[in-house]
Design a protein around this motif. Structure first.
Motif, mmCIF file in Angstrom:
data_model
loop_
_atom_site.group_PDB
_atom_site.id
_atom_site.type_symbol
_atom_site.label_atom_id
_atom_site.label_comp_id
_atom_site.label_asym_id
_atom_site.label_seq_id
_atom_site.Cartn_x
_atom_site.Cartn_y
_atom_site.Cartn_z
ATOM 1 N N TRP A 5 6.635 10.940 73.571
ATOM 2 C CA TRP A 5 6.285 10.090 74.712
ATOM 3 C C TRP A 5 7.400 10.128 75.751
ATOM 4 O O TRP A 5 7.162 10.197 76.962
ATOM 5 C CB TRP A 5 6.035 8.653 74.257
ATOM 6 C CG TRP A 5 5.409 7.845 75.360
ATOM 7 C CD1 TRP A 5 4.094 7.686 75.600
ATOM 8 C CD2 TRP A 5 6.097 7.146 76.397
ATOM 9 N NE1 TRP A 5 3.892 6.941 76.732
ATOM 10 C CE2 TRP A 5 5.126 6.590 77.251
ATOM 11 C CE3 TRP A 5 7.444 6.944 76.714
ATOM 12 C CZ2 TRP A 5 5.439 5.846 78.370
ATOM 13 C CZ3 TRP A 5 7.758 6.200 77.835
ATOM 14 C CH2 TRP A 5 6.760 5.649 78.648
ATOM 15 N N LEU A 6 8.662 10.100 75.264
ATOM 16 C CA LEU A 6 9.795 10.055 76.198
ATOM 17 C C LEU A 6 9.897 11.337 77.018
ATOM 18 O O LEU A 6 10.286 11.315 78.176
ATOM 19 C CB LEU A 6 11.109 9.822 75.439
ATOM 20 C CG LEU A 6 11.304 8.412 74.866
ATOM 21 C CD1 LEU A 6 12.614 8.335 74.106
ATOM 22 C CD2 LEU A 6 11.279 7.369 75.971
ATOM 23 N N ILE A 7 9.566 12.483 76.395
ATOM 24 C CA ILE A 7 9.620 13.733 77.163
ATOM 25 C C ILE A 7 8.439 13.806 78.120
ATOM 26 O O ILE A 7 8.540 14.329 79.217
ATOM 27 C CB ILE A 7 9.646 14.956 76.237
ATOM 28 C CG1 ILE A 7 10.892 14.897 75.343
ATOM 29 C CG2 ILE A 7 9.667 16.251 77.035
ATOM 30 C CD1 ILE A 7 10.897 15.931 74.260
ATOM 31 N N GLY A 8 7.323 13.259 77.702
ATOM 32 C CA GLY A 8 6.169 13.190 78.604
ATOM 33 C C GLY A 8 5.233 14.360 78.437
ATOM 34 O O GLY A 8 5.647 15.500 78.215
ATOM 35 N N GLY A 9 3.940 14.081 78.527
ATOM 36 C CA GLY A 9 2.957 15.146 78.405
ATOM 37 C C GLY A 9 1.554 14.608 78.592
ATOM 38 O O GLY A 9 1.342 13.388 78.669
ATOM 39 N N PHE A 10 0.603 15.538 78.672
ATOM 40 C CA PHE A 10 -0.765 15.130 78.992
ATOM 41 C C PHE A 10 -1.748 15.375 77.848
ATOM 42 O O PHE A 10 -2.949 15.302 78.051
ATOM 43 C CB PHE A 10 -1.265 15.882 80.221
ATOM 44 C CG PHE A 10 -0.474 15.577 81.454
ATOM 45 C CD1 PHE A 10 -0.695 14.394 82.129
ATOM 46 C CD2 PHE A 10 0.493 16.455 81.914
ATOM 47 C CE1 PHE A 10 0.033 14.095 83.259
ATOM 48 C CE2 PHE A 10 1.227 16.154 83.051
ATOM 49 C CZ PHE A 10 0.993 14.979 83.728
ATOM 50 N N SER A 11 -1.237 15.705 76.663
ATOM 51 C CA SER A 11 -2.170 16.177 75.633
ATOM 52 C C SER A 11 -3.164 15.094 75.196
ATOM 53 O O SER A 11 -4.253 15.409 74.748
ATOM 54 C CB SER A 11 -1.396 16.720 74.440
ATOM 55 O OG SER A 11 -0.251 15.962 74.228
ATOM 56 N N ASN A 12 -2.835 13.834 75.351
ATOM 57 C CA ASN A 12 -3.753 12.809 74.870
ATOM 58 C C ASN A 12 -4.513 12.080 75.975
ATOM 59 O O ASN A 12 -5.113 11.047 75.745
ATOM 60 C CB ASN A 12 -2.979 11.775 74.052
ATOM 61 C CG ASN A 12 -2.348 12.426 72.844
ATOM 62 O OD1 ASN A 12 -2.974 13.260 72.192
ATOM 63 N ND2 ASN A 12 -1.099 12.088 72.573
ATOM 64 N N VAL A 13 -4.425 12.586 77.197
ATOM 65 C CA VAL A 13 -5.010 11.843 78.314
ATOM 66 C C VAL A 13 -6.531 11.920 78.286
ATOM 67 O O VAL A 13 -7.116 12.986 78.085
ATOM 68 C CB VAL A 13 -4.479 12.385 79.652
ATOM 69 C CG1 VAL A 13 -5.146 11.662 80.812
ATOM 70 C CG2 VAL A 13 -2.982 12.211 79.719
ATOM 71 N N LEU A 57 3.985 22.874 74.203
ATOM 72 C CA LEU A 57 5.258 22.294 74.638
ATOM 73 C C LEU A 57 4.990 21.061 75.493
ATOM 74 O O LEU A 57 4.026 21.031 76.246
ATOM 75 C CB LEU A 57 6.040 23.314 75.466
ATOM 76 C CG LEU A 57 6.751 24.433 74.711
ATOM 77 C CD1 LEU A 57 7.455 25.322 75.714
ATOM 78 C CD2 LEU A 57 7.736 23.862 73.711
ATOM 79 N N PRO A 58 5.868 20.034 75.433
ATOM 80 C CA PRO A 58 5.733 18.909 76.365
ATOM 81 C C PRO A 58 6.004 19.407 77.793
ATOM 82 O O PRO A 58 6.923 20.202 78.015
ATOM 83 C CB PRO A 58 6.815 17.935 75.925
ATOM 84 C CG PRO A 58 7.220 18.372 74.571
ATOM 85 C CD PRO A 58 6.959 19.834 74.487
ATOM 86 N N VAL A 59 5.229 18.928 78.737
ATOM 87 C CA VAL A 59 5.327 19.434 80.103
ATOM 88 C C VAL A 59 6.684 19.120 80.741
ATOM 89 O O VAL A 59 7.182 19.868 81.576
ATOM 90 C CB VAL A 59 4.160 18.900 80.964
ATOM 91 C CG1 VAL A 59 4.289 17.409 81.181
ATOM 92 C CG2 VAL A 59 4.088 19.634 82.288
ATOM 93 N N GLY A 60 7.308 18.008 80.290
ATOM 94 C CA GLY A 60 8.605 17.627 80.841
ATOM 95 C C GLY A 60 9.649 18.726 80.704
ATOM 96 O O GLY A 60 10.481 18.935 81.584
ATOM 97 N N ILE A 61 9.561 19.459 79.573
ATOM 98 C CA ILE A 61 10.506 20.570 79.359
ATOM 99 C C ILE A 61 10.271 21.662 80.401
ATOM 100 O O ILE A 61 11.216 22.201 80.987
ATOM 101 C CB ILE A 61 10.354 21.128 77.931
ATOM 102 C CG1 ILE A 61 10.817 20.068 76.926
ATOM 103 C CG2 ILE A 61 11.154 22.422 77.767
ATOM 104 C CD1 ILE A 61 10.654 20.471 75.488
ATOM 105 N N ILE A 62 8.997 21.961 80.650
ATOM 106 C CA ILE A 62 8.681 23.022 81.615
ATOM 107 C C ILE A 62 9.104 22.626 83.032
ATOM 108 O O ILE A 62 9.674 23.439 83.765
ATOM 109 C CB ILE A 62 7.165 23.333 81.611
ATOM 110 C CG1 ILE A 62 6.689 23.628 80.201
ATOM 111 C CG2 ILE A 62 6.852 24.488 82.547
ATOM 112 C CD1 ILE A 62 7.231 24.893 79.609
ATOM 113 N N THR A 63 8.834 21.377 83.415
ATOM 114 C CA THR A 63 9.203 20.984 84.784
ATOM 115 C C THR A 63 10.685 21.197 85.024
ATOM 116 O O THR A 63 11.088 21.682 86.077
ATOM 117 C CB THR A 63 8.873 19.503 85.063
ATOM 118 O OG1 THR A 63 9.507 18.690 84.089
ATOM 119 C CG2 THR A 63 7.384 19.243 85.061
#
Lengths: 362, 454
Positions: free
Chosen positions: A205-213, A335-341
């Motif tokens: 959750w802290l890294i952030g992502g959209f997988s559960n939206v 991967l969590p999107v936060g890492i990619i950004t």
């Protein structure tokens, strides 16, 4: 000679701005379409367009349903579409509020998490993950509600601590924001230590992502984000004037304290809404405004809408990358999107900055 | 007609009162300089008029309306401010900055139109900034930037323009250009101008009235010649200053002398023979060292005479352009005899003031020590066919002391002063000094006036 040039530039300005917005909107549309195509299951463009067309009342008559396979509508409409729309919405929200924060604070290091919004959301989210992850409140997921209100409470705390009489001095606001952020992150760290099995969920959750939206999440925050961005846009000229310093802005007719209050509250609401559905996605709120400013200049009347669209494009692309980059190694890993950004945005910014730093005064 | 009325305002930072009961009334075409030392409340006064610091007592009316009960946008249509220094957050170009001055006239949902551009262009041509309209403001020089900021203020089409030390970082040509421009606005467009100045001479040259602040109160207000007097400057700034009308600009100009030290008062008093400005520097120098001075005979209107007025030195004066009369000569001798020593500056001697030299010789005969400063050899300043030189030689023979300059004089006087104290303590009334140290005695003068050696 220069005289005519200055005047023509002035008269061309409005149409130039419109042109920029149209181009960016078109780019956003293309990005959305392309990213619908990205994923584990291969679905051709014709099929994607047909599925979308089917959703509109009159278009569905003329579309041949034979090219649509049985599983594709579900994948497109319920799996890919929500996260792409969420990506666009969150990207726009973070970038737009980043512009507002940088403008109000006249500080290039300001971002959408400055006033404790991120830390408050993190505390709310991690507490709810730890104690009652699945419990719904009026149909909303608890994590989402807790994150939203955690963010708002932290922001109000920072705001009320830094208030001096009826004024909110920028430096005190910054310092209080930093102090409250540290305090709240300490609480998050404490919860992480105590978390045990839930630790992975908290970290994700802290890294952030959209997988559960889900669509429901999107529709619950979309009004706040869209209204917030629209209202903030009416203050674009005030943001320009604030760049001259608060006293100068006051002399030029800006009601500085009121504008500051309105803008900070709007931006915090927008950020809190975004964070509540996808967790903490870094970099967008800080760097997208910078990148946009480097290209189109500092005037907030174009910078603000352009940054919002660029933020949307940027986050949708990053999310698409996040979805597929790990596929060759493990088909289910994402991967969590936060890492990619952060991995893509930072080098791009540095490259752009090196090219233009001469003229980019802050 | 737009008027600014400041009525009995009081401002504080915390418990410290910075503006105390200030009342002002300014009308169109007035160019008012706000003067005063640091911490006297100049900037605070401007801040409270520009709606940044609400006074807790009193009212500020612009055009009969209380500025603190208006919206900022209403005030911005009438009042513009040029601050001391503007740092601009992002790299807007000059045109953008000046267009921002149109903000109070453009509604929230509109963009600037043709008319706004026309006004912007006019003020940019007026301030000579149109040629760099497209250049980023942060790449301009200090003077150019300040002109852009003035253009921005003018784009507001104000009735009242406040300037807070607008020239602080500018070189002399930029200072003059900007002040000429502001003056023109005040004369042609009847804009009320209130400007804080540090430089009294710039204020004197451009303003038509002035307000002198001291400790947050108005010390003096009115026309420049009423406000800028050496007495007021002395009281407010604690600086001795010469105030004159300049022959070329016909404006008052102020020459500040160095700030008055609190000197150690010396026992001995000196009588000075000078003229034509040769004694001016010397008087200030000796007064700063704590010597009580008298002077004479000086003609009224002589530069040295003016200096005695500023420094409050008793003087025996003769009418302008007149030779020294018998009566004044006697008075002069009386004054010399009361002094502990006589100092003769490097003044040119003609038949008009040769009498002073004769009086000095009489004083020498009465055991009053005479110091003669010979910065310029007597041959070059003797316009009496050698009579003055003769007198000097005679006085030298009788024990007058020749010194090279004021520093050497001071060294000798210090020693005499100490001797005087000792002799007074011993009950002796006689003034004694060291054996004459003549500057032609090379071995001695090397020690005394070392820094003046070529």
């Amino acid at each position: 000679m220069a005289t005519n040039e200055v005047e023509t530039n002035f008269f061309k300005r409005a149409s130039k701005w419109k042109f920029i917005i149209i181009i960016l909107l078109f780019a956003l549309f293309l990005t959305l379409l392309l990213s619908l195509n990205v994923g584990y299951a291969r679905i051709p463009f014709a099929e994607i367009l047909s599925i979308i067309g089917k959703q509109f009342p009159f278009l569905d008559k003329i579309i041949d349903p034979s090219i649509i396979s049985q599983t594709s509508p579900g994948i497109i409409l319920q799996v890919r579409m929500p996260r792409i729309v969420a990506g666009a919405l969150v990207g726009a929200a973070l970038a737009a509020s980043g512009v507002v924060y940088q403008g109000v604070f006249k500080n290039p290091m300001a971002d959408s998490y400055l006033l404790g919004v991120s830390a408050g959301a993190a505390v709310g989210a991690s507490i709810s993950i730890l104690f009652a992850s699945g419990m719904p409140i009026f149909g909303f997921r608890l994590v989402q509600v807790a994150a939203f209100f955690g963010a708002l409470i932290a922001m109000l705390l920072v705001y009320s601590i830094s208030r001096v009489g009826s004024r909110v001095p920028i430096t005190t606001l910054l310092l209080c924001g930093i102090a409250v952020n540290f305090f709240l992150y300490a609480i998050v760290a404490l919860i992480e230590v105590l978390a045990g099995d839930e630790l992975t969920n908290i970290v994700f959750w802290l890294i952030g992502g959209f997988s559960n939206v889900l669509w429901f999440d999107i529709f619950s925050v979309m009004p706040i984000i869209l209204v917030g961005i629209t209202l903030s846009y009416f203050y674009a000229r005030d943001l320009n004037l604030l760049a001259l310093g608060e006293e100068n802005a006051q002399h030029l007719g800006v009601n500085v304290e009121r504008v500051k209050k309105v803008l900070l509250i709007l931006a915090s609401l927008v950020t809190a809404s975004a964070v509540s559905i996808c967790g903490l996605i870094g970099f967008v709120g800080l760097m997208v405004p910078h990148i946009t400013r480097l290209v189109i200049g500092p005037d907030h009347r174009i910078l603000f809408p352009a940054s919002a669209i660029v933020g949307a494009i940027f986050l949708v692309i990053c999310d698409s990358v996040a979805r597929v980059i790990a596929t060759p190694f493990a088909s289910t890993l994402e991967l969590p999107v936060g890492i990619i950004t952060m991995l893509t945005g930072a080098p791009f910014f540095i490259l752009l900055f090196k090219k233009k730093k001469e003229s980019y005064a802050l | 007609m737009v008027l600014l009325n400041v009525d009995g305002i009081e401002c504080s930072y915390g418990s410290r009162k910075v503006i105390d009961d200030v009342t002002l009334s300014v009308k169109p075409g007035d160019f008012v300089g706000i003067l005063g030392p640091n911490g006297s409340g100049k900037t605070t006064l401007l801040k409270s008029i520009s709606r940044l610091l609400k006074p807790h007592k009193g009212t500020i009316l612009l055009d009969k309306e209380n500025i603190y009960s208006l919206e900022s946008i209403q005030v911005a249509k009438k009042l513009a401010v040029v601050p001391q220094d503007t740092s601009i957050g992002f790299s807007f170009n000059s045109l953008d900055i000046v267009l921002m001055g149109r903000n109070p006239h453009v509604s929230r949902f509109q963009m600037e139109n043709k008319n706004d551009l026309a006004i912007t262009k006019r003020v940019m041509l007026l301030t000579n900034t149109w040629q760099f309209a497209n250049r980023p403001i942060n790449e301009l020089s200090g003077g150019e930037k300040q002109r852009v900021i003035i253009a921005r203020a003018l784009a507001q089409e104000p009735k009242l323009l406040l300037l807070d030390e607008p020239l602080t970082h500018l070189d002399i040509i930029n200072q003059l250009e900007i002040m000429d421009l502001v003056k023109k606005l005040s004369v042609d467009e009847k804009i009320i101008i209130l400007a804080v100045f540090h430089d009294l001479n710039l204020a004197a040259r451009y303003c038509n009235s002035a307000v002198l602040l001291k400790n947050g109160k108005i010390f003096s207000a009115g026309t420049l010649s009423e406000v800028l007097t050496s007495k007021n400057i002395k009281k407010v700034f604690n600086v001795d200053a010469i105030v004159q009308k300049h022959l070329v600009t016909n404006s008052i100009f102020v020459i500040p002398l160095s700030p008055q030290k609190t000197p150690q008062y010396k026992k001995c008093s000196l009588h000075l023979i000078s003229g034509a400005g040769t004694g001016t520097r010397l008087m200030k120098f000796l007064a700063d060292e704590g010597y009580r001075l008298t002077a004479g005979v000086l003609n009224v209107l002589d530069t040295d005479y003016e200096t005695t007025r500023i420094l409050d030195i008793p003087v025996v004066a003769e009418a302008p352009f007149s030779p020294i009369m018998e009566k004044t000569r006697k008075k002069n001798l009386e004054m010399m005899i009361k002094a502990s020593a006589v100092v003769i500056a490097s003044v040119p001697f003609g038949y008009g003031n040769l009498q002073n030299l004769k009086t000095a010789r009489k004083a020498l005969d009465k055991q009053i020590p005479v110091y003669i400063i010979e910065e310029i050899p007597i041959e070059r300043r003797d316009f009496t066919n050698g009579k003055a030189k003769e007198l000097l030689i005679e006085m030298k023979r009788n024990g007058a002391i020749f010194v090279r300059d004021q520093h050497e004089l001071l060294t000798l006087l210090h020693i005499s002063d100490k001797k005087l104290k000792i002799s007074q303590e011993n009950g002796k009334r006689m003034f004694t000094h060291l054996e004459p140290k003549r500057y032609d005695e090379k071995n001695e003068s090397g020690r005394i006036g070392k820094k003046n050696e070529p």
